[in-house]
Design an enzyme around this catalytic site. Structure first.
Site, PDB file in Angstrom:
ATOM      1  N   ASN A  21       0.856  -1.199   0.000  1.00  0.00           N
ATOM      2  CA  ASN A  21       0.000   0.000   0.000  1.00  0.00           C
ATOM      3  C   ASN A  21       0.895   1.253   0.000  1.00  0.00           C
ATOM      4  OD1 ASN A  21      -1.529   2.234   0.957  1.00  0.00           O
ATOM      5  ND2 ASN A  21      -3.060   0.849   1.789  1.00  0.00           N
ATOM      6  N   ASP A  80      -0.644  -3.766   9.974  1.00  0.00           N
ATOM      7  CA  ASP A  80      -2.010  -4.173   9.663  1.00  0.00           C
ATOM      8  C   ASP A  80      -2.939  -3.206  10.375  1.00  0.00           C
ATOM      9  OD1 ASP A  80      -3.382  -6.292   8.080  1.00  0.00           O
ATOM     10  OD2 ASP A  80      -4.550  -6.405   9.928  1.00  0.00           O
ATOM     11  N   GLY A 164      -7.115   5.939   1.822  1.00  0.00           N
ATOM     12  CA  GLY A 164      -8.137   5.074   2.418  1.00  0.00           C
ATOM     13  C   GLY A 164      -9.391   5.840   2.830  1.00  0.00           C
ATOM     14  N   ASP A 166      -9.651   8.219   5.001  1.00  0.00           N
ATOM     15  CA  ASP A 166      -9.381   9.538   5.596  1.00  0.00           C
ATOM     16  C   ASP A 166     -10.413  10.615   5.237  1.00  0.00           C
ATOM     17  OD1 ASP A 166      -7.223   8.753   7.092  1.00  0.00           O
ATOM     18  OD2 ASP A 166      -5.721   9.423   5.656  1.00  0.00           O
ATOM     19  N   LYS A 186      -1.760  14.784  10.904  1.00  0.00           N
ATOM     20  CA  LYS A 186      -2.328  13.416  10.926  1.00  0.00           C
ATOM     21  C   LYS A 186      -1.410  12.481  11.732  1.00  0.00           C
ATOM     22  CE  LYS A 186      -3.559   9.260   8.421  1.00  0.00           C
ATOM     23  NZ  LYS A 186      -3.827   8.497   7.197  1.00  0.00           N
ATOM     24  N   ARG A 192      -1.371   5.019  13.229  1.00  0.00           N
ATOM     25  CA  ARG A 192      -0.058   4.584  12.713  1.00  0.00           C
ATOM     26  C   ARG A 192       1.069   5.348  13.409  1.00  0.00           C
ATOM     27  NH1 ARG A 192      -1.666   4.659   8.171  1.00  0.00           N
ATOM     28  NH2 ARG A 192      -2.069   2.425   8.155  1.00  0.00           N
TER      29      ARG A 192
HETATM   30  P1  ITT Z   1      -0.752  -4.237   2.907  1.00  0.00           P
HETATM   31  O1  ITT Z   1      -1.446  -5.448   3.495  1.00  0.00           O
HETATM   32  O2  ITT Z   1      -0.012  -4.541   1.660  1.00  0.00           O
HETATM   33  O3  ITT Z   1       0.062  -3.517   3.941  1.00  0.00           O
HETATM   34  P2  ITT Z   1      -3.441  -3.152   2.771  1.00  0.00           P
HETATM   35  O4  ITT Z   1      -4.008  -1.847   2.323  1.00  0.00           O
HETATM   36  O5  ITT Z   1      -4.092  -4.408   2.219  1.00  0.00           O
HETATM   37  O6  ITT Z   1      -1.876  -3.155   2.453  1.00  0.00           O
HETATM   38  P3  ITT Z   1      -4.450  -3.707   5.419  1.00  0.00           P
HETATM   39  O7  ITT Z   1      -4.927  -5.084   5.118  1.00  0.00           O
HETATM   40  O8  ITT Z   1      -3.783  -3.424   6.717  1.00  0.00           O
HETATM   41  O9  ITT Z   1      -3.424  -3.198   4.326  1.00  0.00           O
HETATM   42  O10 ITT Z   1      -5.697  -2.751   5.229  1.00  0.00           O
HETATM   43  C1  ITT Z   1      -5.737  -1.517   5.830  1.00  0.00           C
HETATM   44  C2  ITT Z   1      -6.875  -0.724   5.224  1.00  0.00           C
HETATM   45  O11 ITT Z   1      -7.450   0.100   6.244  1.00  0.00           O
HETATM   46  C3  ITT Z   1      -6.334   0.240   4.166  1.00  0.00           C
HETATM   47  O12 ITT Z   1      -6.350  -0.362   2.873  1.00  0.00           O
HETATM   48  C4  ITT Z   1      -7.295   1.409   4.294  1.00  0.00           C
HETATM   49  O13 ITT Z   1      -8.477   1.138   3.576  1.00  0.00           O
HETATM   50  C5  ITT Z   1      -7.618   1.403   5.786  1.00  0.00           C
HETATM   51  N1  ITT Z   1      -6.673   2.285   6.500  1.00  0.00           N
HETATM   52  C6  ITT Z   1      -5.601   1.904   7.272  1.00  0.00           C
HETATM   53  N2  ITT Z   1      -4.945   2.984   7.726  1.00  0.00           N
HETATM   54  C7  ITT Z   1      -5.588   4.037   7.239  1.00  0.00           C
HETATM   55  C8  ITT Z   1      -5.365   5.430   7.344  1.00  0.00           C
HETATM   56  O14 ITT Z   1      -4.334   5.936   8.011  1.00  0.00           O
HETATM   57  N3  ITT Z   1      -6.229   6.245   6.733  1.00  0.00           N
HETATM   58  C9  ITT Z   1      -7.269   5.762   6.045  1.00  0.00           C
HETATM   59  N4  ITT Z   1      -7.534   4.467   5.865  1.00  0.00           N
HETATM   60  C10 ITT Z   1      -6.697   3.596   6.469  1.00  0.00           C
END
Ligand code: ITT
Length: 208
Positions: A21, A80, A164, A166, A186, A192
């Protein structure tokens, strides 16, 4: 924290960020900008695959970090994270990246979330972001840390920062969506930012 005694990467060492991501990678680099660690992208290791994810943030973060540490022989950092909405009984949670079905982009998932929440008001719109980060050493040591950010889901998307969900998440005490904040604002309050500062402090004894 978990995993017993915390690993101590050497000053200036390289650590691979175990994420596909780009939003996460950008934020992790910004949050750890002051730390003496070189953060490599998974894009530099095109043959390394991330594991299929389950339903538990900590297990998922460890699985990502461990897979990349084993495959690259370098320390690896997994993240995650997810969004938990009160009126959806904590969904989408660890399934946040998959919410609404395959093939959606961030805007599509935000639209799916707002549709799922139509009719929800007041306390049902309360929500939190959760992030678990895991640092895995190639020798097998693991340390994890968790961060949370409480807030509520807005009725319509605002702003174009972050990634995401946000645009529809308003953190407690913030006036507006997370996507309307500067990066540093943020990271100061985000799940995070909190998780990474806790992880760093646990093995270096001070903030990054
Ligand atoms: P990786 O597994 O490759 O790291 P991913 O996007 O699939 O990437 P996750 O399974 O941890 O990762 O999913 C986290 C989701 O939660 C992410 O895709 C966003 O939709 C949301 N998310 C996480 N942190 C966020 C943030 O700081 N702001 C907005 N949305 C967030």
């Amino acid at each position: 924290m978990s995993g017993g005694s915390a690993p101590r990467p050497r000053s200036g060492c390289e650590c691979v960020v175990a994420t596909s991501n780009p939003g996460k990678l950008r934020e992790i680099r910004a949050i750890l900008a002051g730390a003496p660690v070189l953060l490599a992208s998974l894009a530099s290791f095109p043959r390394v695959e991330l594991p299929v994810e389950g339903e538990d943030y900590t297990e998922n973060a460890i699985a990502k970090a461990r897979a990349v540490a084993r495959a690259t022989g370098r320390p690896a950092l997994g993240d995650d994270s997810g969004l938990e909405v009160a009126g959806l009984d904590g969904a989408p949670g660890p399934r946040s990246a998959r919410f609404g079905g395959p093939g959606l982009d961030d805007a599509g998932r935000v639209a799916a979330l707002l549709r799922a929440m139509s009719g929800l008001e007041g306390a049902d719109r309360e929500a939190r972001f959760v992030c678990v980060v895991a640092l895995a050493m190639p020798e097998g040591e693991i340390v994890t840390a968790r961060g949370e950010c409480a807030g509520r889901i807005l009725a319509t998307p605002r702003g174009d920062g972050g990634f995401g969900y946000d645009p529809v998440f308003e953190a407690e005490g913030a006036a507006g969506a997370m996507a309307q904040l500067t990066g540093s604002d943020k990271h100061r309050i985000s799940h995070r930012g909190r998780a990474l500062r806790a992880l760093w402090k646990a093995h270096r004894g001070h903030a990054p």
